[in-house]
Design a protein around this motif. Structure first.
Motif, short mmCIF file in Angstrom:
data_model
loop_
_atom_site.label_atom_id
_atom_site.label_comp_id
_atom_site.label_asym_id
_atom_site.label_seq_id
_atom_site.Cartn_x
_atom_site.Cartn_y
_atom_site.Cartn_z
N THR A 59 44.99 34.32 41.91
CA THR A 59 46.38 34.84 41.78
C THR A 59 46.73 34.66 40.63
N VAL A 60 47.99 35.14 40.09
CA VAL A 60 48.25 34.76 38.68
C VAL A 60 49.11 33.87 39.51
N ALA A 61 49.42 33.16 37.46
CA ALA A 61 50.30 31.56 38.15
C ALA A 61 51.66 31.96 38.87
N GLY A 62 51.93 31.21 39.62
CA GLY A 62 53.42 30.78 40.04
C GLY A 62 53.36 32.56 40.93
N ALA A 63 52.63 32.74 41.15
CA ALA A 63 52.93 34.39 42.02
C ALA A 63 52.77 33.77 43.71
N PHE A 64 51.98 32.88 43.95
CA PHE A 64 51.64 32.19 45.47
C PHE A 64 51.56 30.89 45.07
N PRO A 65 52.11 30.04 45.43
CA PRO A 65 51.82 28.86 44.71
C PRO A 65 51.62 28.23 45.73
N ASP A 66 52.19 28.21 47.54
CA ASP A 66 51.23 27.98 49.08
C ASP A 66 49.52 28.55 48.48
N PHE A 67 48.83 27.82 49.00
CA PHE A 67 47.48 27.31 48.32
C PHE A 67 46.69 28.48 49.88
N ARG A 68 47.69 28.65 51.31
CA ARG A 68 47.01 29.29 52.40
C ARG A 68 48.62 29.90 52.81
N ILE A 69 48.71 31.25 53.12
CA ILE A 69 49.21 32.35 53.24
C ILE A 69 49.89 33.20 54.29
#
Length: 231
Positions: free
Chosen positions: A196-206
């Motif tokens: 994913t784009v850097a910073g868009a999804f800081p959590d490894f799993r959602i």
């Protein structure tokens, strides 16, 4: 340019179920077969309206282009199982009949061209607000990683479909004391391919919810960042 989102994983990891909270009034699902959608709102997708049935790779581009041009209220198109389009082409009588001489090689070139033309060749011409969600199966690669099921080395080496996506999610089932927990992995580890784009999804799993994922991407593109995705 439309935003392309890939969600891949093994059968049963919750890929189709992740679509449950998308708004049927703003979503069109393109399916390769008529099987029911596995969530309560599935019956709100009506064939010929917001659900389109075709298993022809060569129908995909024109279908999305028509939605892009004639249905401005639609902001999400889901290609429900891209893998099954590959299977339909490779097992078709016309493909199987081209099994000797130069035709045996050319049929794979034609297949790769159809995959490229289906989505990737026109994405830059589709609306900025349109999200194209591609659901796909995975394969075990020679290096031990699990990634995009390519259905042939030509497609893997020449087209390389995952390279056209900024967002590649991997379906994961976590086994807990409370039972299975269906998750989406946002970035790769030593086994599962994802990005994913850097910073868009800081959590490894959602959590396995495509509606929240698309909202997050839209927010990110506007310059806003919300709190942690995992509750």
């Amino acid at each position: 340019m439309a935003e392309l989102v890939l969600y891949m994983g093994k059968s049963g990891c919750g890929k189709s179920t992740s679509l449950r909270n998308l708004d049927p009034k703003k979503t069109v699902i393109i399916s390769p077969n008529g099987k029911s959608l596995p969530f309560p709102k599935g019956n709100e997708y009506k064939e010929g309206e917001n659900r389109i049935l075709t298993n022809e790779l060569d129908d995909i581009q024109s279908t999305i282009s028509e939605i892009n041009d004639a249905m401005p209220h639609i902001n999400c198109v889901v290609l429900e199982d891209f893998t099954h389009y590959f299977t339909a082409r490779i097992l078709s009588p016309s493909f199987l009949a081209r099994n000797s001489g130069g035709e045996a090689f050319q049929r794979w070139n034609d297949f790769g061209a159809s995959v490229y033309q289906s989505i990737f060749s026109k994405a830059e011409q589709w609306r900025e607000d349109l999200m194209i969600v591609v659901i796909h199966h995975v394969q075990l690669n020679d290096d031990g990683t699990i990634g995009f099921k390519s259905s042939g080395k030509l497609l893997e080496n020449v087209v390389d479909p995952p390279s056209y996506f900024n967002y590649v999610f991997h379906g994961i089932v976590e086994i807990t004391d409370q039972g299975p927990r269906y998750m989406m992995q946002t970035n790769k580890d030593t086994i599962h391919e994802a990005k994913t784009v850097a910073g868009a999804f800081p959590d490894f799993r959602i959590y396995n919810d495509m509606a929240k994922v698309l909202d997050r991407i839209r927010e990110y593109k506007k310059g806003g960042i919300s709190a942690s995705f995992i509750e």
